[in-house]
Scaffold this motif. Sequence first.
Motif, mmCIF file in Angstrom:
data_model
loop_
_atom_site.group_PDB
_atom_site.id
_atom_site.type_symbol
_atom_site.label_atom_id
_atom_site.label_comp_id
_atom_site.label_asym_id
_atom_site.label_seq_id
_atom_site.Cartn_x
_atom_site.Cartn_y
_atom_site.Cartn_z
ATOM 1 N N ARG A 125 -31.262 -7.956 20.049
ATOM 2 C CA ARG A 125 -30.066 -7.396 19.252
ATOM 3 C C ARG A 125 -28.971 -7.715 20.137
ATOM 4 O O ARG A 125 -28.601 -7.622 21.262
ATOM 5 C CB ARG A 125 -30.211 -6.049 19.247
ATOM 6 C CG ARG A 125 -29.511 -5.429 18.166
ATOM 7 C CD ARG A 125 -29.282 -3.995 17.895
ATOM 8 N NE ARG A 125 -30.444 -3.387 18.251
ATOM 9 C CZ ARG A 125 -30.516 -1.920 18.265
ATOM 10 N NH1 ARG A 125 -29.453 -1.231 17.963
ATOM 11 N NH2 ARG A 125 -31.543 -1.492 18.820
ATOM 12 N N GLU A 126 -28.096 -8.523 19.325
ATOM 13 C CA GLU A 126 -26.812 -8.977 19.709
ATOM 14 C C GLU A 126 -26.829 -9.808 21.052
ATOM 15 O O GLU A 126 -26.284 -9.441 21.970
ATOM 16 C CB GLU A 126 -25.835 -7.828 20.105
ATOM 17 C CG GLU A 126 -25.739 -7.011 18.676
ATOM 18 C CD GLU A 126 -24.784 -5.885 18.829
ATOM 19 O OE1 GLU A 126 -24.054 -5.811 19.740
ATOM 20 O OE2 GLU A 126 -24.763 -5.029 17.859
ATOM 21 N N HIS A 127 -27.593 -11.026 21.051
ATOM 22 C CA HIS A 127 -27.815 -11.802 22.262
ATOM 23 C C HIS A 127 -27.416 -13.348 21.681
ATOM 24 O O HIS A 127 -27.759 -13.693 20.827
ATOM 25 C CB HIS A 127 -29.270 -11.953 22.761
ATOM 26 C CG HIS A 127 -29.435 -12.171 24.134
ATOM 27 N ND1 HIS A 127 -29.378 -13.601 24.495
ATOM 28 C CD2 HIS A 127 -29.812 -11.582 25.213
ATOM 29 C CE1 HIS A 127 -29.527 -13.673 25.720
ATOM 30 N NE2 HIS A 127 -29.859 -12.556 26.175
ATOM 31 N N PRO A 128 -26.540 -13.891 22.645
ATOM 32 C CA PRO A 128 -26.245 -15.070 22.385
ATOM 33 C C PRO A 128 -27.072 -16.148 22.166
ATOM 34 O O PRO A 128 -28.464 -16.242 22.884
ATOM 35 C CB PRO A 128 -25.379 -15.730 23.711
ATOM 36 C CG PRO A 128 -25.077 -14.576 24.344
ATOM 37 C CD PRO A 128 -26.107 -13.697 24.078
ATOM 38 N N GLU A 129 -27.285 -16.928 21.154
ATOM 39 C CA GLU A 129 -28.381 -18.005 20.751
ATOM 40 C C GLU A 129 -28.101 -19.144 22.075
ATOM 41 O O GLU A 129 -27.253 -19.423 22.521
ATOM 42 C CB GLU A 129 -27.740 -18.874 19.447
ATOM 43 C CG GLU A 129 -27.985 -17.789 18.150
ATOM 44 C CD GLU A 129 -29.383 -17.560 17.866
ATOM 45 O OE1 GLU A 129 -30.454 -18.506 17.628
ATOM 46 O OE2 GLU A 129 -29.931 -16.382 18.096
ATOM 47 N N LYS A 130 -29.449 -19.787 21.910
ATOM 48 C CA LYS A 130 -29.660 -20.743 22.896
ATOM 49 C C LYS A 130 -29.452 -20.453 24.503
ATOM 50 O O LYS A 130 -29.591 -21.036 25.410
ATOM 51 C CB LYS A 130 -28.703 -22.035 22.744
ATOM 52 C CG LYS A 130 -28.998 -22.544 21.607
ATOM 53 C CD LYS A 130 -28.469 -23.852 21.272
ATOM 54 C CE LYS A 130 -28.803 -24.492 19.649
ATOM 55 N NZ LYS A 130 -28.144 -25.772 19.489
ATOM 56 N N ALA A 131 -29.235 -18.915 24.687
ATOM 57 C CA ALA A 131 -29.348 -18.608 25.986
ATOM 58 C C ALA A 131 -30.570 -18.505 26.478
ATOM 59 O O ALA A 131 -31.733 -18.199 25.811
ATOM 60 C CB ALA A 131 -28.646 -17.186 26.032
ATOM 61 N N LEU A 132 -30.669 -18.710 27.922
ATOM 62 C CA LEU A 132 -31.935 -18.549 28.591
ATOM 63 C C LEU A 132 -32.365 -17.053 28.947
ATOM 64 O O LEU A 132 -31.352 -16.313 29.411
ATOM 65 C CB LEU A 132 -31.999 -19.515 29.699
ATOM 66 C CG LEU A 132 -32.152 -20.975 29.393
ATOM 67 C CD1 LEU A 132 -31.895 -21.719 30.745
ATOM 68 C CD2 LEU A 132 -33.284 -21.261 28.521
#
Length: 137
Positions: A125-132
């Motif tokens: 929930r509410e996490h940046p896309e393409k982040a590892l």
Amino acid sequence: MKRMLAIAAAAAMTLTALAGTATAAQNDTGITPAAGCYDGVELAQVGKGMSPGLPDVPAKTSTRCNDINVQTKYPGTAARVCFYAQQDPSRLLYCQDRWTAVKPTTWMVIATNVHDGQPYRVQWREHPEKALVRLAA
């Protein structure tokens, strides 16, 4: 005098040993995951709110760990696990009802007592896309 020094030295060694055991990697639930869980840490990219991201295949639990553990560097997020069919990992079985708040840089247990070889994805929930993110299971 020698006896007092010996007692003091023994007490210091005992306290040092106890302090050392208290520093094991403990998460917010007070559970210290087994060291073997982290021997197979996977880096997974977040895509469409999931990791491993879509269209990648789901991750699978291992024999090293009884839990699914996550770690991210981003604050203010929560996660839950979605489980997929073992025979057809593209078929969603269900997602957990509850979300677990995930603190940055802290290993968090988000599912317990999982079966070996179980396909899963972590939904964020509410996490940046393409982040590892890091997964251990």
